[in-house]
Each structure stands twice: as C-alpha cells, then as structure tokens.
Write a protein that holds these residues in place. Sequence first.
Motif, PDB file in Angstrom:
ATOM      1  N   LYS A 267     -31.125 -19.437 -28.712  1.00 30.20           N
ATOM      2  CA  LYS A 267     -30.203 -20.395 -28.080  1.00 30.20           C
ATOM      3  C   LYS A 267     -28.797 -20.296 -28.667  1.00 30.20           C
ATOM      4  O   LYS A 267     -27.807 -20.564 -27.983  1.00 30.20           O
ATOM      5  CB  LYS A 267     -30.727 -21.822 -28.265  1.00 30.20           C
ATOM      6  CG  LYS A 267     -31.971 -22.135 -27.466  1.00 30.20           C
ATOM      7  CD  LYS A 267     -32.396 -23.575 -27.719  1.00 30.20           C
ATOM      8  CE  LYS A 267     -33.643 -23.937 -26.945  1.00 30.20           C
ATOM      9  NZ  LYS A 267     -34.134 -25.298 -27.260  1.00 30.20           N
ATOM     10  N   ALA A 268     -28.725 -19.935 -29.945  1.00 27.46           N
ATOM     11  CA  ALA A 268     -27.429 -19.877 -30.619  1.00 27.46           C
ATOM     12  C   ALA A 268     -26.650 -18.612 -30.251  1.00 27.46           C
ATOM     13  O   ALA A 268     -25.492 -18.460 -30.633  1.00 27.46           O
ATOM     14  CB  ALA A 268     -27.633 -19.939 -32.133  1.00 27.46           C
ATOM     15  N   GLN A 269     -27.304 -17.721 -29.521  1.00 25.37           N
ATOM     16  CA  GLN A 269     -26.658 -16.465 -29.156  1.00 25.37           C
ATOM     17  C   GLN A 269     -26.040 -16.558 -27.757  1.00 25.37           C
ATOM     18  O   GLN A 269     -26.275 -17.516 -27.008  1.00 25.37           O
ATOM     19  CB  GLN A 269     -27.678 -15.332 -29.216  1.00 25.37           C
ATOM     20  CG  GLN A 269     -28.300 -15.151 -30.597  1.00 25.37           C
ATOM     21  CD  GLN A 269     -29.344 -14.056 -30.626  1.00 25.37           C
ATOM     22  OE1 GLN A 269     -29.395 -13.211 -29.741  1.00 25.37           O
ATOM     23  NE2 GLN A 269     -30.190 -14.085 -31.646  1.00 25.37           N
ATOM     24  N   ASN A 270     -25.268 -15.563 -27.414  1.00 22.72           N
ATOM     25  CA  ASN A 270     -24.617 -15.519 -26.101  1.00 22.72           C
ATOM     26  C   ASN A 270     -25.627 -14.985 -25.079  1.00 22.72           C
ATOM     27  O   ASN A 270     -25.647 -13.802 -24.764  1.00 22.72           O
ATOM     28  CB  ASN A 270     -23.389 -14.623 -26.162  1.00 22.72           C
ATOM     29  CG  ASN A 270     -22.631 -14.630 -24.843  1.00 22.72           C
ATOM     30  OD1 ASN A 270     -22.742 -15.580 -24.055  1.00 22.72           O
ATOM     31  ND2 ASN A 270     -21.880 -13.572 -24.595  1.00 22.72           N
ATOM     32  N   ILE A 271     -26.466 -15.872 -24.587  1.00 26.08           N
ATOM     33  CA  ILE A 271     -27.556 -15.448 -23.709  1.00 26.08           C
ATOM     34  C   ILE A 271     -27.158 -15.652 -22.245  1.00 26.08           C
ATOM     35  O   ILE A 271     -26.338 -16.521 -21.932  1.00 26.08           O
ATOM     36  CB  ILE A 271     -28.856 -16.232 -24.014  1.00 26.08           C
ATOM     37  CG1 ILE A 271     -28.627 -17.732 -23.897  1.00 26.08           C
ATOM     38  CG2 ILE A 271     -29.396 -15.855 -25.378  1.00 26.08           C
ATOM     39  CD1 ILE A 271     -29.883 -18.563 -24.101  1.00 26.08           C
ATOM     40  N   PRO A 272     -27.734 -14.870 -21.327  1.00 28.24           N
ATOM     41  CA  PRO A 272     -27.385 -14.995 -19.901  1.00 28.24           C
ATOM     42  C   PRO A 272     -27.887 -16.310 -19.301  1.00 28.24           C
ATOM     43  O   PRO A 272     -28.760 -16.980 -19.866  1.00 28.24           O
ATOM     44  CB  PRO A 272     -28.094 -13.794 -19.263  1.00 28.24           C
ATOM     45  CG  PRO A 272     -29.183 -13.435 -20.208  1.00 28.24           C
ATOM     46  CD  PRO A 272     -28.691 -13.793 -21.577  1.00 28.24           C
ATOM     47  N   GLU A 273     -27.334 -16.646 -18.127  1.00 27.01           N
ATOM     48  CA  GLU A 273     -27.689 -17.902 -17.454  1.00 27.01           C
ATOM     49  C   GLU A 273     -29.186 -17.977 -17.173  1.00 27.01           C
ATOM     50  O   GLU A 273     -29.799 -19.049 -17.271  1.00 27.01           O
ATOM     51  CB  GLU A 273     -26.907 -17.995 -16.141  1.00 27.01           C
ATOM     52  CG  GLU A 273     -26.853 -19.386 -15.535  1.00 27.01           C
ATOM     53  CD  GLU A 273     -26.076 -20.368 -16.403  1.00 27.01           C
ATOM     54  OE1 GLU A 273     -26.367 -21.564 -16.277  1.00 27.01           O
ATOM     55  OE2 GLU A 273     -25.211 -19.949 -17.200  1.00 27.01           O
ATOM     56  N   TYR A 274     -29.731 -16.839 -16.794  1.00 29.08           N
ATOM     57  CA  TYR A 274     -31.174 -16.797 -16.509  1.00 29.08           C
ATOM     58  C   TYR A 274     -31.979 -17.313 -17.697  1.00 29.08           C
ATOM     59  O   TYR A 274     -32.881 -18.148 -17.550  1.00 29.08           O
ATOM     60  CB  TYR A 274     -31.577 -15.346 -16.183  1.00 29.08           C
ATOM     61  CG  TYR A 274     -33.068 -15.097 -16.212  1.00 29.08           C
ATOM     62  CD1 TYR A 274     -33.862 -15.459 -15.148  1.00 29.08           C
ATOM     63  CD2 TYR A 274     -33.671 -14.510 -17.338  1.00 29.08           C
ATOM     64  CE1 TYR A 274     -35.228 -15.243 -15.167  1.00 29.08           C
ATOM     65  CE2 TYR A 274     -35.040 -14.298 -17.380  1.00 29.08           C
ATOM     66  CZ  TYR A 274     -35.813 -14.653 -16.292  1.00 29.08           C
ATOM     67  OH  TYR A 274     -37.161 -14.452 -16.319  1.00 29.08           O
ATOM     68  N   ARG A 278     -34.380 -20.644 -18.374  1.00 28.88           N
ATOM     69  CA  ARG A 278     -35.750 -20.544 -18.878  1.00 28.88           C
ATOM     70  C   ARG A 278     -35.950 -21.489 -20.076  1.00 28.88           C
ATOM     71  O   ARG A 278     -36.984 -22.158 -20.191  1.00 28.88           O
ATOM     72  CB  ARG A 278     -36.068 -19.110 -19.314  1.00 28.88           C
ATOM     73  CG  ARG A 278     -36.100 -18.077 -18.198  1.00 28.88           C
ATOM     74  CD  ARG A 278     -37.203 -18.332 -17.198  1.00 28.88           C
ATOM     75  NE  ARG A 278     -38.532 -18.285 -17.782  1.00 28.88           N
ATOM     76  CZ  ARG A 278     -39.656 -18.442 -17.077  1.00 28.88           C
ATOM     77  NH1 ARG A 278     -39.579 -18.657 -15.774  1.00 28.88           N
ATOM     78  NH2 ARG A 278     -40.829 -18.397 -17.664  1.00 28.88           N
ATOM     79  N   PHE A 279     -34.951 -21.549 -20.951  1.00 29.11           N
ATOM     80  CA  PHE A 279     -35.050 -22.454 -22.099  1.00 29.11           C
ATOM     81  C   PHE A 279     -35.108 -23.908 -21.648  1.00 29.11           C
ATOM     82  O   PHE A 279     -35.872 -24.716 -22.187  1.00 29.11           O
ATOM     83  CB  PHE A 279     -33.850 -22.250 -23.039  1.00 29.11           C
ATOM     84  CG  PHE A 279     -34.127 -21.259 -24.139  1.00 29.11           C
ATOM     85  CD1 PHE A 279     -35.077 -21.533 -25.119  1.00 29.11           C
ATOM     86  CD2 PHE A 279     -33.441 -20.065 -24.205  1.00 29.11           C
ATOM     87  CE1 PHE A 279     -35.336 -20.616 -26.130  1.00 29.11           C
ATOM     88  CE2 PHE A 279     -33.697 -19.138 -25.209  1.00 29.11           C
ATOM     89  CZ  PHE A 279     -34.641 -19.418 -26.180  1.00 29.11           C
ATOM     90  N   GLN A 280     -34.270 -24.243 -20.649  1.00 23.40           N
ATOM     91  CA  GLN A 280     -34.240 -25.623 -20.154  1.00 23.40           C
ATOM     92  C   GLN A 280     -35.608 -26.016 -19.594  1.00 23.40           C
ATOM     93  O   GLN A 280     -36.122 -27.106 -19.858  1.00 23.40           O
ATOM     94  CB  GLN A 280     -33.164 -25.740 -19.070  1.00 23.40           C
ATOM     95  CG  GLN A 280     -32.883 -27.176 -18.649  1.00 23.40           C
ATOM     96  CD  GLN A 280     -31.728 -27.258 -17.663  1.00 23.40           C
ATOM     97  OE1 GLN A 280     -31.333 -26.267 -17.044  1.00 23.40           O
ATOM     98  NE2 GLN A 280     -31.165 -28.427 -17.496  1.00 23.40           N
ATOM     99  N   MET A 281     -36.183 -25.090 -18.796  1.00 23.79           N
ATOM    100  CA  MET A 281     -37.500 -25.367 -18.229  1.00 23.79           C
ATOM    101  C   MET A 281     -38.555 -25.473 -19.336  1.00 23.79           C
ATOM    102  O   MET A 281     -39.381 -26.384 -19.347  1.00 23.79           O
ATOM    103  CB  MET A 281     -37.897 -24.245 -17.260  1.00 23.79           C
ATOM    104  CG  MET A 281     -39.218 -24.493 -16.552  1.00 23.79           C
ATOM    105  SD  MET A 281     -39.792 -23.039 -15.646  1.00 23.79           S
ATOM    106  CE  MET A 281     -40.481 -22.066 -16.973  1.00 23.79           C
TER     107      MET A 281
END
Length: 325
Positions: A267-274, A278-281
């Motif tokens: 989460k602390a990294q520059n991750i894509p929207e996708y 997935r994290f939110q879900m």
Amino acid sequence: MSLVKIFEQYPDRRYIMFGGKGGLGKTTFSAATSYYLAKKGKKVLVFSVDPQASLTDIFQQDIFGKGPTEIMPNLYAQEIDADRRVHEYQNEIRQKILDMYGMDKIPDEIESYIQAAAAEPAMEESAIFDEVVDIVVAGDYDYYIYDLVPLGHALYYLSMASVYDAWIGKITGLREQMREFDQVAAVIKRDKDLEEDQILNELIYIRERINKSSSILTDKQKTAFFFVITAEEMIIKDTQKAAELFAKFDVPMSGYIINRVLPDELKAQNIPEYLKNRFQMQDHYLEVIEKDFAGEILASVPEMERDVTGLPMIEKMAKAMFGDF
C-alpha cells in the motif's frame, strides 16, 4: 487461538482435513501442514481423496498409484489410483461368485453387469473411499492429512459413510433374520451344522470398516477440520453455507484460515489503480470475515510471490501458517 496452538493443545487430533471451494489452497495447506508436523518429529501421511489430485505437482515427485511415498524424513504422500482399485474390485467380485456358486466361468450376463458397474462415476469415488478406509485402519502414522475434494464433493464424500452404513445395516438386518430362520429350520431338521453365511459375514466385515472410518470423521477428540477462506464475497457466503452443512454431519470444526491476503506493505508503494481497488475490496471483506467468524480465525496467510511447489516453497508456506519452527 493460533493454528500452532491448536496442534499443541490437542495432540490427539491426528486426522487433519482442510475444506473449501476448489482453487483456494487446500492441497497447499495440506502439504505445508504435513511438512510442519514432519519437522516436529511426527510421522505423517498426506493423501488425496480427489481423483484430480495434485500432490504429485506440489511435491514435484510422481507418487500417483505408488502407495505411501517418502518425500522427506517422517513425511509420506499418497495419491490413490482409483482405476487400479476398481479393477481389483472386479476381480474380487468374480472370484467370490466363482467360489460361492462353484462355477468355472462367470456367465456372460453377470460379466456384462460387472463391466457396466465399473464404468459408473460413483464406483471411482467408492474405490477411493475404500482405499482411505484401508489407510486409516492400518494406523501406521502419527498424523493423517486428508487432501479433500472441493466442498460439494467433500460433502458427498462425508455423507457416503452414513449412507453406506445405513444401506449395509438394512441388508445385514435382513440377512441376520434369514440366518435366524435357517437356524430354527436346522433345529427342526436336527441338522448339526448350519452352513456359514458368507454374504452376511462379508456385509458385517464391510460395515465394521465403514464404521471405523466414519467414526474418525466425526470424532471431536481425534479429528480437526479447517476451512480455507479468502477475502471475497462469494467465497465467504459459500463457506458459511458449507459450514452449516458440515455441522449437520457432526464434523468437528476447528477454525478458519484466510489465504491469499495481499501484503499491507504494498500500500505504501506507487501501485496501479487496479491494485488499489483490490486492496479496498480485500480490506472490506477481511472486516466481514473478522465479524462473521469472530474468534475462529487461526491464521492469515499472504499471497505468495510464486507457485507453492517444491519443498523450499512448501516450507515457506508452513512458516506463514505456523510461524518459525
């Protein structure tokens, strides 16, 4: 309570099962648990009751139909060759017919029936069930890890013991009544010896074996059943329904293990929207799991960076489940 505490506090629970939908990680957890217990000095057999078994793939060693195969010290794995077992059934049936009726050759009509019955899908599952009975009755290991089939088939498998027991119980009852009538007739005729009822003896033998196996499945002192779950809506709902059905079979539930949890450090990294979605879900459904299965979650296992195959990855999975050992 943690997964490792379950094994420490209940050492008599020697029959270990992981249940859940297909593709959730049952075989992986079965292999990792057998690895952990073997490293703790216990003699372990992990065996598959799934005709589509994948223990050969996960251990990267061809074990199909070879009986218990040593993977490493204390750890043995087995995949059942149902076709071979069915072939043995056919030969046993032919020989018993020849012995019981004094025939030299099986009549064509009966041979056709034997061939047709062997092609039934239920025969394959019955053959596997019978081999499992042999495995557990032999009692050669400290722990038995069942690599179960997916939920629907697992329920069928679990129900087979009670269905078989009820069916054989009725047949045996009828044979015993006939035996009593024969005994009365023998007394009236003053016959000294009554011919042994081979069919009745065979039914009693089968019933004793099935009772032995089914009693293990429902023995709260000896058996531990764990559900594998992931943070997804349909998986959660299916698991709740399955847990209710398993409870009807008195299968002793020991708890739940969450699999494939995405690591928080991402989460602390520059991750894509996708991935953010997935994290939110995942976060939402992890809260649902914590609420709906409160106090019953034993371990939360992260998504691995590669397939869990081969002993080094199995060890890594075992440490994710049980901690360092």
